[in-house]
Motif scaffolding. Structure first.
Motif, PDB file in Angstrom:
ATOM      1  N   LEU A 197     -35.727  64.707  84.668  1.00 42.79           N
ATOM      2  CA  LEU A 197     -36.802  63.891  84.089  1.00 42.79           C
ATOM      3  C   LEU A 197     -37.178  64.418  82.706  1.00 42.79           C
ATOM      4  N   ARG A 198     -37.129  65.733  82.516  1.00 43.53           N
ATOM      5  CA  ARG A 198     -37.430  66.317  81.190  1.00 43.53           C
ATOM      6  C   ARG A 198     -36.379  65.895  80.174  1.00 43.53           C
ATOM      7  N   ARG A 199     -35.123  65.851  80.604  1.00 45.10           N
ATOM      8  CA  ARG A 199     -34.067  65.405  79.693  1.00 45.10           C
ATOM      9  C   ARG A 199     -34.300  63.962  79.261  1.00 45.10           C
ATOM     10  N   GLY A 200     -34.786  63.121  80.236  1.00 45.09           N
ATOM     11  CA  GLY A 200     -34.884  61.681  79.973  1.00 45.09           C
ATOM     12  C   GLY A 200     -36.137  61.255  79.234  1.00 45.09           C
ATOM     13  N   THR A 201     -37.153  62.135  79.198  1.00 50.64           N
ATOM     14  CA  THR A 201     -38.423  61.662  78.611  1.00 50.64           C
ATOM     15  C   THR A 201     -38.735  62.363  77.290  1.00 50.64           C
ATOM     16  N   ASP A 225     -44.123  64.882  85.231  1.00 50.82           N
ATOM     17  CA  ASP A 225     -44.630  64.361  83.966  1.00 50.82           C
ATOM     18  C   ASP A 225     -43.753  63.187  83.506  1.00 50.82           C
ATOM     19  N   ALA A 226     -43.637  62.194  84.360  1.00 50.78           N
ATOM     20  CA  ALA A 226     -42.826  60.993  84.078  1.00 50.78           C
ATOM     21  C   ALA A 226     -43.400  59.888  84.959  1.00 50.78           C
ATOM     22  N   SER A 227     -43.281  58.671  84.506  1.00 48.98           N
ATOM     23  CA  SER A 227     -43.872  57.545  85.251  1.00 48.98           C
ATOM     24  C   SER A 227     -43.143  57.320  86.581  1.00 48.98           C
ATOM     25  N   PRO A 228     -43.811  56.666  87.547  1.00 48.11           N
ATOM     26  CA  PRO A 228     -43.123  56.314  88.798  1.00 48.11           C
ATOM     27  C   PRO A 228     -41.825  55.537  88.552  1.00 48.11           C
ATOM     28  N   ALA A 229     -41.806  54.691  87.543  1.00 49.40           N
ATOM     29  CA  ALA A 229     -40.585  53.915  87.255  1.00 49.40           C
ATOM     30  C   ALA A 229     -39.428  54.838  86.857  1.00 49.40           C
ATOM     31  N   LEU A 230     -39.743  55.895  86.104  1.00 47.98           N
ATOM     32  CA  LEU A 230     -38.682  56.821  85.691  1.00 47.98           C
ATOM     33  C   LEU A 230     -38.223  57.698  86.866  1.00 47.98           C
ATOM     34  N   VAL A 231     -39.171  58.119  87.700  1.00 40.41           N
ATOM     35  CA  VAL A 231     -38.778  58.921  88.872  1.00 40.41           C
ATOM     36  C   VAL A 231     -37.920  58.067  89.801  1.00 40.41           C
ATOM     37  N   PHE A 232     -38.342  56.833  90.018  1.00 39.37           N
ATOM     38  CA  PHE A 232     -37.567  55.918  90.865  1.00 39.37           C
ATOM     39  C   PHE A 232     -36.156  55.733  90.296  1.00 39.37           C
ATOM     40  N   ALA A 233     -36.070  55.559  88.975  1.00 34.75           N
ATOM     41  CA  ALA A 233     -34.764  55.333  88.336  1.00 34.75           C
ATOM     42  C   ALA A 233     -33.815  56.520  88.525  1.00 34.75           C
ATOM     43  N   ALA A 234     -34.380  57.718  88.665  1.00 36.07           N
ATOM     44  CA  ALA A 234     -33.528  58.895  88.877  1.00 36.07           C
ATOM     45  C   ALA A 234     -32.817  58.835  90.237  1.00 36.07           C
ATOM     46  N   ALA A 242     -27.744  58.921  86.768  1.00 35.57           N
ATOM     47  CA  ALA A 242     -28.824  59.908  86.841  1.00 35.57           C
ATOM     48  C   ALA A 242     -28.774  60.662  88.175  1.00 35.57           C
ATOM     49  N   HIS A 243     -28.595  59.914  89.265  1.00 37.76           N
ATOM     50  CA  HIS A 243     -28.540  60.537  90.593  1.00 37.76           C
ATOM     51  C   HIS A 243     -27.390  61.532  90.669  1.00 37.76           C
ATOM     52  N   ASP A 244     -26.292  61.172  90.059  1.00 37.22           N
ATOM     53  CA  ASP A 244     -25.134  62.058  89.997  1.00 37.22           C
ATOM     54  C   ASP A 244     -25.483  63.378  89.311  1.00 37.22           C
ATOM     55  N   ARG A 245     -26.202  63.295  88.199  1.00 35.43           N
ATOM     56  CA  ARG A 245     -26.519  64.497  87.422  1.00 35.43           C
ATOM     57  C   ARG A 245     -27.399  65.471  88.182  1.00 35.43           C
ATOM     58  N   TRP A 246     -28.513  64.985  88.726  1.00 38.84           N
ATOM     59  CA  TRP A 246     -29.474  65.945  89.300  1.00 38.84           C
ATOM     60  C   TRP A 246     -29.254  66.196  90.791  1.00 38.84           C
ATOM     61  N   PHE A 247     -28.648  65.209  91.490  1.00 37.76           N
ATOM     62  CA  PHE A 247     -28.518  65.343  92.944  1.00 37.76           C
ATOM     63  C   PHE A 247     -27.116  65.795  93.354  1.00 37.76           C
TER      64      PHE A 247
END
Lengths: 154, 154
Positions: B150-154, B18-27, B33-38
């Protein structure tokens, strides 16, 4: 906007070569041998080719199948077990446009006095710029060229 | 002599975020962001992690799932199309012993206001040191972690 697409494909090519695993391995590890059967096996103009056969080593080449368009290939060696296994990641590109990305695994096993050679390629063909059938045919031609190289050497 | 073996495997994981491709790409593209979730999604000791999100860029990390053994992962980005596609080649190793080599392809497509996320991994699991089921389970956990990010960011 450019149409984006990915075709995923896996193919396996098996050969039995009349040369020991050590000799088959050397045809990849020795820059002069690799140059003969791999880099210069077609009569394509080769602009450059850089060898770096070690884990973490990157090879790059530029060649022109049609004499006009330059295709770049870039390879990263991911795993090397002498006389047994070679794994590498490769991309092919024209300029900044990638044609494909692939994972190639070569397994070598003694078969009598020769070698059972198993090549598995997992590839993603990108944006309609390349295709699995062409790639597999190209690999079969390369492994014919490898067989000729091994005949010269033994 | 060490027993050598290769298990080839391909698996696909699909999600709708439930986030745009631009937001998923940014993760993936944004180091924080990559540090946080990955990188930090598990409570594993992380010895180091180096980000280099660009075509030809190499990332490397060391982490310890059991608190004792250090696993190294090394990733080469092979293709990046902003908001559409990320392709990378990865190895996992303990010391000089590679556990696996893989080709990962992430495809992003708009799906309403969200994103259809398709992850395809082609992997070679080496010498009995890792296995497809464990890898797929690990990826599913990571993509849950991505969803939370993505939930945190949107």
């Amino acid at each position: 906007m450019t149409e984006r697409s990915v075709i995923h494909s896996t193919f396996v090519i098996e050969r039995t070569y009349d040369a020991s695993p050590a000799l088959v391995f050397a045809a990849f590890a020795d820059p002069a041998a690799h140059d003969r059967w791999f880099v210069k096996n077609q009569d394509w103009p080769i602009a450059e080719y850089r060898h770096d056969f070690r884990v973490g080593g990157q090879e790059a080449g530029r060649f022109s199948p049609d004499g006009t368009t330059m295709v770049h290939n870039e390879t990263l060696y991911q795993d090397i077990v002498p006389d047994r296994r070679i794994i590498f990641a490769t991309t092919m590109a024209i300029g900044d446009a990638r044609l494909s990305a692939s994972l190639a695994v070569i397994e070598l096993e003694p078969a009598g006095a020769g070698t059972r050679f198993v090549y598995t390629e997992h590839a993603a063909f990108l944006d309609g710029r390349d295709n699995p059938a062409g790639r597999e045919a190209g690999c079969r031609a390369l492994f014919d060229s490898l067989e000729a190289e091994l005949r010269r050497g033994t």
